[in-house]
Design a protein around this motif. Structure first.
Motif, PDB file in Angstrom:
ATOM      1  N   SER A   1       0.827  -1.212   0.000  1.00  0.00           N
ATOM      2  CA  SER A   1       0.000   0.000   0.000  1.00  0.00           C
ATOM      3  C   SER A   1       0.860   1.260   0.000  1.00  0.00           C
ATOM      4  CB  SER A   1      -0.911   0.009   1.230  1.00  0.00           C
ATOM      5  OG  SER A   1      -1.683  -1.162   1.290  1.00  0.00           O
TER       6      SER A   1
ATOM      7  N   TYR B   1      -6.828  -4.782   2.956  1.00  0.00           N
ATOM      8  CA  TYR B   1      -8.041  -4.444   2.213  1.00  0.00           C
ATOM      9  C   TYR B   1      -7.823  -4.771   0.743  1.00  0.00           C
ATOM     10  CZ  TYR B   1      -5.222  -0.234   1.388  1.00  0.00           C
ATOM     11  OH  TYR B   1      -4.204   0.626   1.069  1.00  0.00           O
ATOM     12  N   ASP B   2      -8.905  -4.735  -0.034  1.00  0.00           N
ATOM     13  CA  ASP B   2      -8.831  -5.028  -1.461  1.00  0.00           C
ATOM     14  C   ASP B   2      -8.898  -3.746  -2.272  1.00  0.00           C
ATOM     15  OD1 ASP B   2      -8.679  -7.700  -0.981  1.00  0.00           O
ATOM     16  OD2 ASP B   2     -10.779  -8.130  -1.434  1.00  0.00           O
TER      17      ASP B   2
ATOM     18  N   ARG C   1      -5.587  -7.828  -3.517  1.00  0.00           N
ATOM     19  CA  ARG C   1      -5.374  -7.751  -2.075  1.00  0.00           C
ATOM     20  C   ARG C   1      -4.166  -6.876  -1.748  1.00  0.00           C
ATOM     21  NH1 ARG C   1      -8.857  -8.210   1.994  1.00  0.00           N
ATOM     22  NH2 ARG C   1      -7.903  -8.976   3.919  1.00  0.00           N
TER      23      ARG C   1
END
Length: 329
Positions: free
Chosen positions: A25, A64-65, A59
């Protein structure tokens, strides 16, 4: 000083990030922050998109996706392909379809960029063979072992070959992305983005200062307060002795700290900051070179021209012409 309005780019540079689960991320966010929309304060010169091998939910490491609807064919229309990390198990292979898509994009003239472990994708595509490359210090040995034709440098923050660029750990991806913006559109535009992100437009040193090392003594004091003090007084002559007094250490100790933490001498760091300030003033103002020289602490136009040419292999006048008329580069 009122900054010169930055011209709009008629054709935004298209950046496409190639994602793969589990997606980092932070690495993705680093790229998006630099190449994404900064609002009316910074004219848009890039578009930022994402794609993946298998469109759908991707993913993220954070749990989170991400819904990614574009596939690998998006890379064929990219000006820059960016791989923001590649979080596969040790020894995991890059899918053949991804390798082929990256090679095709490079063959079509796209710039291929990696952040952190994304270098494994570039190496699998053969784009780093015989070239120096960067990746996170913790995975440098693995990259070198798996791809012996790659000259892995575990110390640098990033390496840019023009058509291919790699960076160290995730935060170093910001350093690389801002460097690419600076190369595309000049120091002033990169500085606008950096200010929006509340970070320096250029970070000195290498990633070895962040690597896990055995504890052999006290950690050297941070240079941050001194660097902040120097940034605010570029127009004034400052010697290493004065810096040492400011830091309450000897000149020898200060020079050692600069070398250990930033990889360069105090004088070199200060000159680099003055050259950076010169570039911004050449791009954003009509000030004559003599005035700029005084503002950045280089004393005279003669000294500024000499130092500028040594650093960038061009003259202030030529640099100003290039970045005043090449806003869409």
């Amino acid at each position: 000083m009122t900054p010169r309005p930055l011209p709009k780019s008629p054709v935004p540079h298209r950046v496409v990030a190639l994602l793969q689960p589990p997606q980092s991320s932070f690495s993705l966010a680093c790229a998006a922050e630099v190449f994404g929309d900064h609002g009316p304060a910074v004219p848009a010169r890039y578009t930022f998109e994402v794609c993946t091998e298998h469109p759908g939910p991707v993913r993220a490491q954070a749990g989170y996706d991400l819904l990614v609807t574009a596939g690998l064919d998006t890379l064929e229309r990219a000006d820059t392909v960016l791989v923001p990390g590649w979080q596969q198990p040790a020894g995991g292979e890059v899918p053949p379809a991804v390798v082929a898509a990256v090679r095709r994009a490079h063959g079509h003239g796209a710039r291929i960029v990696s952040i952190c472990s994304g270098a494994f994708v570039l190496a699998a595509a053969g784009l780093l063979d015989g070239r120096r490359a960067a990746t996170h210090w913790a995975r440098a040995a693995e990259l070198a072992a798996r791809f012996p034709l790659v000259d892995v440098d575990p110390g640098v923050l990033y390496v840019d070959h023009g058509d291919v660029a790699t960076s160290a750990g995730s935060a170093a991806g910001v350093d690389l992305c801002l460097h690419l913006v600076r190369a595309d559109h000049g120091a002033a535009y990169a500085m606008r983005i950096a200010r929006q992100m509340v970070m320096p437009p250029h970070r000195e040193g290498c990633q070895l200062q962040y690597a896990e090392l055995p504890v052999s003594g006290p950690v050297a004091d941070s240079l941050a307060p001194l660097l902040e003090w120097l940034e605010g007084r570029l127009e004034q002559p400052v010697s290493v002795a004065e810096m040492a007094v400011r830091s309450q250490v000897s000149a020898r100790t200060l020079t050692r700290r600069f070398t250990e933490q930033l990889g360069i001498s105090p004088g070199r760091w200060l000159l680099d900051r003055r050259i950076s300030a010169t570039r911004a003033l050449l791009e954003e103002t009509d000030l004559p070179v003599e005035t700029i020289a005084r503002r950045v602490g280089l004393s005279s136009a003669v000294n500024l021209r000499r130092r500028f040419h040594e650093a960038l292999r061009t003259t202030p006048a030529a640099y100003r012409r290039a970045f005043r008329t090449a806003g869409a580069r």
